[in-house]
Design a protein around this motif. Structure first.
Motif, PDB file in Angstrom:
ATOM      1  N   THR A 166      -3.618  -9.318   1.334  1.00 14.70           N
ATOM      2  CA  THR A 166      -2.498  -9.634   2.123  1.00 14.70           C
ATOM      3  C   THR A 166      -3.362  -9.555   3.610  1.00 14.70           C
ATOM      4  O   THR A 166      -2.629 -10.174   4.500  1.00 14.70           O
ATOM      5  N   ARG A 167      -4.021  -8.164   3.736  1.00 12.23           N
ATOM      6  CA  ARG A 167      -4.385  -7.931   5.214  1.00 12.23           C
ATOM      7  C   ARG A 167      -5.876  -8.332   5.341  1.00 12.23           C
ATOM      8  O   ARG A 167      -6.283  -7.975   6.292  1.00 12.23           O
ATOM      9  N   THR A 225      -8.463 -11.261   6.498  1.00 10.24           N
ATOM     10  CA  THR A 225      -8.442 -12.400   7.155  1.00 10.24           C
ATOM     11  C   THR A 225      -9.107 -13.440   6.595  1.00 10.24           C
ATOM     12  O   THR A 225     -10.064 -13.098   5.915  1.00 10.24           O
ATOM     13  N   SER A 275     -12.926  -3.872   8.922  1.00  8.33           N
ATOM     14  CA  SER A 275     -11.957  -2.700   9.388  1.00  8.33           C
ATOM     15  C   SER A 275     -13.155  -2.157  10.512  1.00  8.33           C
ATOM     16  O   SER A 275     -12.608  -1.578  11.559  1.00  8.33           O
ATOM     17  N   LEU A 331      -7.080   0.159   3.754  1.00  4.72           N
ATOM     18  CA  LEU A 331      -6.621  -0.997   4.496  1.00  4.72           C
ATOM     19  C   LEU A 331      -5.224  -1.287   4.249  1.00  4.72           C
ATOM     20  O   LEU A 331      -4.359  -1.404   5.309  1.00  4.72           O
ATOM     21  N   ASN A 332      -4.815  -1.588   3.141  1.00  5.56           N
ATOM     22  CA  ASN A 332      -3.400  -2.007   2.947  1.00  5.56           C
ATOM     23  C   ASN A 332      -2.295  -0.771   3.121  1.00  5.56           C
ATOM     24  O   ASN A 332      -1.162  -1.066   3.497  1.00  5.56           O
ATOM     25  N   GLY A 367      -2.954   1.083   5.676  1.00  6.28           N
ATOM     26  CA  GLY A 367      -2.748   1.347   7.311  1.00  6.28           C
ATOM     27  C   GLY A 367      -3.671   2.364   7.612  1.00  6.28           C
ATOM     28  O   GLY A 367      -3.489   2.847   8.967  1.00  6.28           O
TER      29      GLY A 367
END
Length: 622
Positions: free
Chosen positions: A183-184, A186, A275, A346-347, A349
């Motif tokens: 989901t995060r 791109t 990231s 990453l998910n 944050g």
């Protein structure tokens, strides 16, 4: 992987080691994926049909100097001009080197030409240089090439796969992102790594491309299946990993890159690159192994960070892989609550750059700080099940006693069994030259984690027992003990017992030779040929030593003639008890209550005097 050594004969790969992927933590329960299940169409590691002829880095250097071939010393490989590139001579008019595109592994001698993609063994390289045999063929892959059928299947799947953002229904694309935790991530990241989606199989498709991205050499499909409240991942590789090995993300690496992050999953590489912007590569078989064939692709990097996962086994794999890559340039990300695997970080944050800055140098094993020891102890206490090792599928009672199969341990197995008659051959003078070298080669090339030595007496010959013979046996046992510890590889050593009276059970003291074997062993297993009165099997297995937590005991075995294997009788669920009458014969002990019931306080473990075992204060407890 398990390896069986029978008296120094060639290695035979027995079966894949299960359970490398366990212990995902930290994702929301609704999205937490289960352990990935890897499916390979064929056995990736063929049996070695000929004994391994080891070559040392010194011998390689001497050969290159004798042939006038210039070379450069690298981290894990020697770099030299390639004889497979016809347009570039070994030396120009001034004697300067023309091209150093050939990489030679310092440990095995295996080579890879980055220009022509020719690769092969050290013997193949020598044949090429000396202009003899098939090894002289230029610009040809000397290793096994993918089958035509595999190549057609790879192209067919790749052509049917489409990018996620080109799916006709937005809901389908969103569901795929949720299922794979993207989901995060791109669309630009997916496009840069050339990731596609196969709709019929509901699987992500990761390409393995040639250096420079000029050709499609293989695919890995990652499918997602709903499992309760979570997601279960399933991996399929085409062609099989033994035919072609590569690193996901390799075409994105520039010659100017000096730092890279290695991950065990393609999804983690996507998250890290997006990231941090750092070059990232994913190992083809995760934490299972690091094939030496990949080392030339990693030679250019001055620093390698290994961020392989979020469990104890990933941490152990990272330390083993750092040995191959040269620990001086490696750093390791230790798993923790605030340092999960990259995609999860990453998910959640978290700052992946900050986590990378906490990476620990892969120090020499003899240099240990208090902080390291504290973190190691905390890691084992936080992951008790993983620290106990891989659990057996067919022997639940063995799991109950030994808790699991752990790397770096020595198991001594003895009992009344027969082995085929073989030619007599002495091994005490060649333990390092033959058996240990073969084991070392298997561990380095295939990341073997279990070696079975069958058996010690055969290796030593059958001369009468003497002081020198006992000393030789002690030396061999010590060599295997050291190998297990240094290489984080489990060694099972089969040793025949002494001659005992027929009416007596075997004991730890029954192991042939001195007490050295039982003292060095972490585990002692005895195959007893006496019937258990409360069990149906004629034979039973006794765990008489367990250094991990001290639990010992017995359980029955049943021989299956069709498969020629032992297993636990399917209907044997009652606890076991061994008792003797006045004549020393096994009898049934009367019990009160229901028929077939076992007293509530009956002990499964009994000592050699057939009394309930008492805790041994000298043994460590968990």
């Amino acid at each position: 992987m398990w390896v069986l050594l029978r008296g120094g004969y060639p290695l035979r790969i027995l079966l894949p080691l299960r359970g490398e992927w366990m212990g995902r933590r930290g994702l929301p329960r609704s999205l937490a994926p289960g352990p990935p299940r890897r499916r390979y169409r064929k056995e990736a590691l063929p049996a070695l049909e000929v004994p391994v002829l080891p070559v040392t880095a010194t011998e390689i250097r001497q050969y290159l100097r004798a042939r006038g071939i210039p070379f450069q010393d690298g981290h894990s490989c020697l770099r030299a001009p390639s004889p497979f590139v016809k347009a570039l001579p070994l030396k120009d008019q001034n004697g300067a080197t023309a091209s150093f595109s050939l990489f030679i592994d310092k440990t095995t001698g295996r080579f890879l030409c980055m220009t022509s993609l020719a690769e092969g063994s050290w013997e193949d390289f020598q044949a090429s240089v000396e202009g003899r045999g098939d090894g002289a063929r230029e610009g040809v892959l000397l290793s096994e090439a993918p089958d035509v059928e595999d190549s057609e299947e790879v192209r067919r799947i790749w052509d049917r796969a489409v990018p996620l953002w080109e799916l006709p229904e937005p809901e389908e694309a969103q569901l795929a992102r949720v299922m794979f935790g993207l989901t995060r991530v791109t669309d630009d990241t997916l496009r840069r790594f050339n990731v596609r989606y196969l709709r019929p199989a509901r699987s992500l498709v990761f390409p393995w491309l040639s250096p420079g991205g000029l050709g499609l050499r293989g695919l890995k499909l990652l499918g997602a299946e709903g499992q309760g409240d979570g997601v279960h991942y399933k991996e399929t590789t085409i062609p099989r990993p033994g035919v072609y090995r590569n690193l996901f993300g390799l075409p994105l690496i520039s010659r100017r890159d000096v730092e890279v992050v290695l991950t065990s999953r393609e999804l983690d590489s996507l998250a890290l690159n997006q990231s941090t912007g750092l070059p990232t590569l994913a190992l083809p078989r995760g934490t299972a192994c690091l094939p030496p064939a990949l080392l030339p692709y990693l030679e250019q990097f001055r620093r390698i960070v290994l961020w392989l996962g979020d469990d104890l086994r990933s941490w152990e794999a990272a330390k083993l892989f750092a040995r191959k890559l040269n620990p001086k340039r490696c750093s390791l990300v230790r798993p923790g609550d605030r340092q999960p695997r990259p995609l999860e970080a990453l998910n959640r944050g978290l700052s992946l750059s900050r986590i990378l800055r906490t990476a620990l140098p892969a120090w020499h094993k003899s240099i240990v700080s208090f902080r390291q020891l504290r973190e190691e102890v905390l890691g084992e206490l936080s992951n008790v099940e993983q620290a106990a090792g891989i659990r057996w599928n067919r022997f639940p009672d063995l799991n109950r006693l030994l808790k699991g199969h752990r790397k770096g341990e020595l198991t001594v197995f003895t009992g009344l069994y027969s082995t085929p008659c073989r030619a007599n051959r002495q091994w005490e003078d060649h333990i390092h030259q033959t058996v240990i070298d073969t084991m070392q080669h298997a561990v380095y090339v295939y990341d073997i984690c279990h070696v079975v030595i069958d058996n010690l007496q055969f290796m030593m010959g059958h001369e009468p027992l003497s002081t020198d013979r006992i000393a030789a046996q002690d030396y061999i046992v010590g060599a295997f003990r050291k190998f297990a510890t240094d290489n984080s590889c489990h060694v099972t050593l089969v040793i025949h017992p002494r001659k005992e009276d027929d009416d007596k059970e075997l004991q730890t003291a029954s192991i042939f030779g001195s007490a050295k074997a039982s003292q060095e062993a972490d585990n002692v297993l005895i195959l007893q040929d006496r019937k258990l009165v409360t069990g149906p099997g004629k034979r039973y297995l006794q765990v008489s030593k367990n250094r991990f937590d001290g639990d010992v005991g017995v359980f029955p075995l049943e021989f299956n003639k069709s498969s020629l294997t032992f297993s636990i009788p399917p209907k044997s669920k009652a606890r076991l008890k061994k008792v003797k009458d006045d004549n020393g014969l096994a009898t049934k002990k009367p019990s009160s209550g229901k028929k077939g019931a076992v007293p509530q306080n009956s002990e499964t473990c009994l000592d050699q005097a057939h009394q309930p075992c008492q805790p041994d204060p000298s043994k460590p407890s968990r």
